[in-house]
Design a protein around this motif. Structure first.
Motif, PDB file in Angstrom:
ATOM      1  N   TYR A 149       0.785  -1.048   0.209  1.00 26.01           N
ATOM      2  CA  TYR A 149       0.263   0.001   0.006  1.00 26.01           C
ATOM      3  C   TYR A 149       0.856   1.090   0.051  1.00 26.01           C
ATOM      4  CZ  TYR A 149      -3.815  -3.171   1.367  1.00 26.01           C
ATOM      5  OH  TYR A 149      -4.743  -4.003   1.431  1.00 26.01           O
ATOM      6  N   ARG A 150       0.310   2.297  -0.605  1.00 28.99           N
ATOM      7  CA  ARG A 150       0.934   3.491  -0.804  1.00 28.99           C
ATOM      8  C   ARG A 150       0.188   4.662   0.000  1.00 28.99           C
ATOM      9  NH1 ARG A 150       4.575   6.824  -3.298  1.00 28.99           N
ATOM     10  NH2 ARG A 150       6.159   5.043  -3.036  1.00 28.99           N
ATOM     11  N   MET A 151       0.576   5.282   1.079  1.00 28.75           N
ATOM     12  CA  MET A 151      -0.339   6.271   1.496  1.00 28.75           C
ATOM     13  C   MET A 151       0.308   7.566   1.385  1.00 28.75           C
ATOM     14  SD  MET A 151      -2.138   4.422   3.915  1.00 28.75           S
ATOM     15  CE  MET A 151      -2.248   2.825   2.826  1.00 28.75           C
ATOM     16  N   LEU A 152      -0.256   8.644   0.773  1.00 26.67           N
ATOM     17  CA  LEU A 152      -0.006   9.786   0.485  1.00 26.67           C
ATOM     18  C   LEU A 152       0.005  10.923   1.692  1.00 26.67           C
ATOM     19  CD1 LEU A 152       1.463  11.769  -1.374  1.00 26.67           C
ATOM     20  CD2 LEU A 152      -0.770  12.421  -2.357  1.00 26.67           C
ATOM     21  N   VAL A 153       0.738  11.419   2.341  1.00 26.85           N
ATOM     22  CA  VAL A 153       0.716  12.270   3.570  1.00 26.85           C
ATOM     23  C   VAL A 153       0.992  13.630   2.888  1.00 26.85           C
ATOM     24  CG1 VAL A 153       1.568  12.768   5.819  1.00 26.85           C
ATOM     25  CG2 VAL A 153       0.997  10.617   5.213  1.00 26.85           C
ATOM     26  N   VAL A 154       0.280  14.848   3.061  1.00 23.66           N
ATOM     27  CA  VAL A 154       0.404  16.160   2.661  1.00 23.66           C
ATOM     28  C   VAL A 154      -0.009  17.067   3.869  1.00 23.66           C
ATOM     29  CG1 VAL A 154      -0.349  17.896   0.913  1.00 23.66           C
ATOM     30  CG2 VAL A 154      -0.012  15.617   0.301  1.00 23.66           C
ATOM     31  N   GLY A 155       1.150  17.789   4.436  1.00 27.11           N
ATOM     32  CA  GLY A 155       0.969  18.617   5.178  1.00 27.11           C
ATOM     33  C   GLY A 155       0.330  17.965   6.534  1.00 27.11           C
ATOM     34  N   LYS A 157      -1.619  15.430   6.820  1.00 26.01           N
ATOM     35  CA  LYS A 157      -2.847  14.766   6.735  1.00 26.01           C
ATOM     36  C   LYS A 157      -2.738  13.603   5.702  1.00 26.01           C
ATOM     37  CE  LYS A 157      -5.309  18.959   7.579  1.00 26.01           C
ATOM     38  NZ  LYS A 157      -6.378  19.924   6.817  1.00 26.01           N
ATOM     39  N   LEU A 158      -3.452  12.528   6.099  1.00 29.64           N
ATOM     40  CA  LEU A 158      -3.430  11.594   4.877  1.00 29.64           C
ATOM     41  C   LEU A 158      -4.613  11.782   3.852  1.00 29.64           C
ATOM     42  CD1 LEU A 158      -2.638   8.409   4.084  1.00 29.64           C
ATOM     43  CD2 LEU A 158      -4.601   7.711   5.300  1.00 29.64           C
ATOM     44  N   VAL A 159      -4.099  11.862   2.820  1.00 27.81           N
ATOM     45  CA  VAL A 159      -5.207  12.481   1.646  1.00 27.81           C
ATOM     46  C   VAL A 159      -5.250  11.440   0.459  1.00 27.81           C
ATOM     47  CG1 VAL A 159      -4.288  15.063   1.934  1.00 27.81           C
ATOM     48  CG2 VAL A 159      -3.280  13.426   0.093  1.00 27.81           C
ATOM     49  N   ALA A 160      -4.610  10.491   0.577  1.00 26.90           N
ATOM     50  CA  ALA A 160      -4.804   9.371  -0.463  1.00 26.90           C
ATOM     51  C   ALA A 160      -4.152   8.156  -0.235  1.00 26.90           C
ATOM     52  CB  ALA A 160      -4.542   9.810  -1.883  1.00 26.90           C
ATOM     53  N   ALA A 161      -4.732   7.040  -0.369  1.00 26.03           N
ATOM     54  CA  ALA A 161      -4.153   5.680  -0.379  1.00 26.03           C
ATOM     55  C   ALA A 161      -4.481   4.711  -1.573  1.00 26.03           C
ATOM     56  CB  ALA A 161      -4.757   5.001   1.081  1.00 26.03           C
ATOM     57  N   ALA A 162      -3.478   4.019  -1.851  1.00 26.63           N
ATOM     58  CA  ALA A 162      -3.569   2.904  -3.009  1.00 26.63           C
ATOM     59  C   ALA A 162      -3.205   1.666  -2.832  1.00 26.63           C
ATOM     60  CB  ALA A 162      -2.894   3.508  -4.233  1.00 26.63           C
ATOM     61  N   VAL A 249      -8.948   3.036   4.798  1.00 31.22           N
ATOM     62  CA  VAL A 249      -7.826   2.982   5.699  1.00 31.22           C
ATOM     63  C   VAL A 249      -8.096   3.070   7.082  1.00 31.22           C
ATOM     64  CG1 VAL A 249      -5.653   4.122   6.220  1.00 31.22           C
ATOM     65  CG2 VAL A 249      -6.376   3.873   3.714  1.00 31.22           C
ATOM     66  N   HIS A 250      -7.624   2.215   7.934  1.00 23.98           N
ATOM     67  CA  HIS A 250      -8.001   2.471   9.476  1.00 23.98           C
ATOM     68  C   HIS A 250      -7.335   3.570  10.122  1.00 23.98           C
ATOM     69  CE1 HIS A 250      -8.001   1.314  13.658  1.00 23.98           C
ATOM     70  NE2 HIS A 250      -9.100   0.398  13.560  1.00 23.98           N
ATOM     71  N   ARG A 255      -2.746   7.217  11.210  1.00 25.56           N
ATOM     72  CA  ARG A 255      -1.835   7.927  12.358  1.00 25.56           C
ATOM     73  C   ARG A 255      -0.584   7.636  12.074  1.00 25.56           C
ATOM     74  NH1 ARG A 255      -0.350   5.853  16.898  1.00 25.56           N
ATOM     75  NH2 ARG A 255      -1.963   4.330  17.096  1.00 25.56           N
ATOM     76  N   HIS A 256      -0.409   6.209  11.969  1.00 22.67           N
ATOM     77  CA  HIS A 256       1.243   5.645  11.760  1.00 22.67           C
ATOM     78  C   HIS A 256       1.941   6.387  10.358  1.00 22.67           C
ATOM     79  CE1 HIS A 256       1.655   2.867  14.845  1.00 22.67           C
ATOM     80  NE2 HIS A 256       0.771   2.069  14.440  1.00 22.67           N
ATOM     81  N   ALA A 257       1.171   6.679   9.407  1.00 25.55           N
ATOM     82  CA  ALA A 257       1.671   7.170   8.109  1.00 25.55           C
ATOM     83  C   ALA A 257       2.002   8.573   8.418  1.00 25.55           C
ATOM     84  CB  ALA A 257       0.679   6.858   6.919  1.00 25.55           C
ATOM     85  N   ILE A 258       1.233   9.293   8.902  1.00 26.28           N
ATOM     86  CA  ILE A 258       1.474  10.745   9.528  1.00 26.28           C
ATOM     87  C   ILE A 258       2.629  10.802  10.247  1.00 26.28           C
ATOM     88  CG2 ILE A 258       0.379  12.784  10.651  1.00 26.28           C
ATOM     89  CD1 ILE A 258      -2.321  11.615   9.637  1.00 26.28           C
ATOM     90  N   GLU A 259       2.605  10.108  11.273  1.00 29.40           N
ATOM     91  CA  GLU A 259       3.951   9.851  12.143  1.00 29.40           C
ATOM     92  C   GLU A 259       5.071   9.729  11.461  1.00 29.40           C
ATOM     93  OE1 GLU A 259       2.827   7.189  15.261  1.00 29.40           O
ATOM     94  OE2 GLU A 259       1.733   8.497  16.460  1.00 29.40           O
ATOM     95  N   ALA A 260       5.041   8.714  10.412  1.00 31.15           N
ATOM     96  CA  ALA A 260       6.276   8.485   9.742  1.00 31.15           C
ATOM     97  C   ALA A 260       6.796   9.726   9.139  1.00 31.15           C
ATOM     98  CB  ALA A 260       6.096   7.290   8.939  1.00 31.15           C
TER      99      ALA A 260
END
Length: 486
Positions: A149-155, A157-162, A249-250, A255-260
């Motif tokens: 999975y790819r999580m896109l974090v912008v500013g 915030k999680l804005v997209a996932a694929a 996305v759970h 939250r993990h993606a944003i923290e990363a």
């Protein structure tokens, strides 16, 4: 050839979002470097990186071993792994960690040199040798079960996932693997590079190894319905596909993606996660974050192979220009036959008296804050663009001569005030087939046509064709008189 000239999908999505918000933009090179906004409000992007993307954060993201260490320090689940310096050491590490494993370059991107789900000594050695083609430092880490999975974090915030799927073909019982790949590559969405939503599937050293593991070569004819992997990593750049899963996305995964992204220090980050179910927390399913990427590709979110496209360009623009801000500064454009320079100087003086640093162009130079930075006739669009690129300029007053308009138009898209001092014969006829007053008026009215709908057009009351010019103004029109007969 068009793919080499046009903006790529990531940059283009951000530029389109900027245009939708009325933010001016300008391409600064033949690549993806773009300026947004004017003067003091300018920002810059290069693909999915901004002028606020930290060079230190980018360097950290490129080092996969350091990235894993930082993630683990704040409690983010990551795969066990280590750096190795030889094929033999890679196999020893694989045995210590436990099979299956992943082998990849310590420094790299776009999935180059990455091999996953390796279960034999031969696979590990071959993967190590392939990874060495991308760099000297190699990592061996535990293979995590599940999808990519790819999580896109912008500013923040999680804005997209694929959910990404590795490059593969499906057998038809008649065609070789190579012919099946050729057929898949006929999809117009695929190209050689990153200019389209998908990339071509290619046969390289890693692909040959993956085929061999399945008992195949490019000349093998797979049976009907047989899924043949060409790569094990799911990067789009190596021919993979992507399905949008943003709504699944759970919250804990988000939250993990944003923290990363935060611990690495990236304003825009592509966070790669391996999990069996993205709708559940990672801890209960041995899910892990395997990489954090700077400058992540946006095309999987803009044009996913399936699922809903996500407005990721808009998310980036909103981060850079929040709320109503549009990156503009006040612009006054002055044209006409007589009195342009005097009028330009007068207006620049008035605007400067409000405390703004004014950029001015006229027939004797370019001035910023009253200091001349260029000399000669600077009344053309190139000089205007120079002023609008200056990061200190808070307002622009531009003399706009007909020669520059005829050569290459205006140096801006909209102005707040457009002034035509007068229309007369003088020495302004005879250039570029402009032989009549009516033709000259059409040239000069370009400034009036560029007035924003919230701006003002200023016209001399008794000049010929003034009424026609006024009709072309999108904003309000002010007529001025210089004697009692006007």
């Amino acid at each position: 050839y068009a793919y080499d000239v046009c903006l790529g999908p990531s940059t283009r999505s951000i530029v389109e979002a900027a245009k939708a918000k009325n933010i001016p933009w300008r391409r600064l090179n033949e690549g993806s470097l773009v300026q947004l906004g004017y003067g003091v409000h300018q920002r810059r992007i290069c693909t999915a990186e901004t002028d606020s993307t930290s060079a230190i954060a980018e360097s950290i993201a490129q080092d996969k071993e350091l990235t894993r260490s930082l993630l683990r320090s704040i409690g983010i689940p990551t795969p066990e792994g280590c750096s190795v310096e030889s094929a033999e050491e890679a196999w020893e590490a694989a045995e210590d960690i436990g099979l299956p494993v992943v082998v990849k370059p310590q420094y790299g991107n776009h999935g180059r040199g990455v091999a996953t789900n390796l279960q034999t000594r031969e696979q590990v050695v071959a993967a190590y040798n392939a990874a060495r083609e991308e760099g000297r430092s190699i990592i061996v880490e535990r293979h995590a079960p599940g999808d990519d999975y790819r999580m896109l974090v912008v500013g923040g915030k999680l804005v997209a996932a694929a959910r990404r799927e590795p490059a593969h073909v499906i057998g038809d019982g008649q065609s070789t693997v190579q012919k099946l790949i050729d057929k898949v590559n006929e999809d117009p969405r695929r190209s050689d590079g990153h200019a389209t939503s998908l990339s071509l599937i290619k046969i390289d050293t890693v692909a040959l190894g993956v085929l061999l593991e399945q008992g195949m070569t490019p000349d093998t004819i797979p049976p009907v319905g047989k899924k043949v992997l060409i790569r094990r990593n799911a990067n789009l750049s190596t021919g993979g596909t992507a399905a949008d899963v943003t709504d699944q996305v759970h919250p804990d995964v988000a939250r993990h993606a944003i923290e990363a992204a935060k611990i690495i220090g990236l304003d825009i980050a592509g966070v790669d996660i391996v999990a069996q179910d993205i709708s559940q927390p990672l801890q209960g399913q041995r899910g892990v974050i395997v990489e954090v990427n700077a400058g992540p590709g946006l095309r999987m979110h803009i044009e996913p192979s399936s699922g809903s496209p996500r407005p990721v360009g808009e998310s980036i623009i909103e981060m850079m220009y929040p709320g109503p801000s549009n990156g503009r500064i006040p612009i006054v454009s002055v044209t006409g036959v007589n009195g342009k320079t005097t009028t330009t100087r007068l207006i620049a003086h008035i605007v400067a008296s409000t405390g703004k640093k004014v950029g001015m162009t006229c027939t004797d130079g370019i001035y910023v804050g009253g200091r001349r930075i260029d000399s000669g006739d600077c009344s053309g669009p190139q000089s205007g663009r120079s002023v609008l690129m200056n990061p200190f300029v808070e307002a622009a007053v531009l003399e706009t001569a007909r020669g520059g308009i005829l050569r290459e138009g205006l140096g801006f898209d909209f102005c707040d005030v457009g002034i035509v001092t007068n229309i007369g014969e003088g020495d302004h006829l005879g250039l570029s087939d402009i032989e009549t007053i009516e033709q000259l008026a059409k040239v000069k009215r370009c400034v009036i046509e560029a007035v924003h709908k919230s701006g003002y057009g200023v016209l001399k009351a008794n000049d010929p064709l003034t009424a026609e010019m006024a009709e072309k103004c999108k904003g309000r029109v002010i007529f001025f008189a210089i004697d009692e007969n006007d």
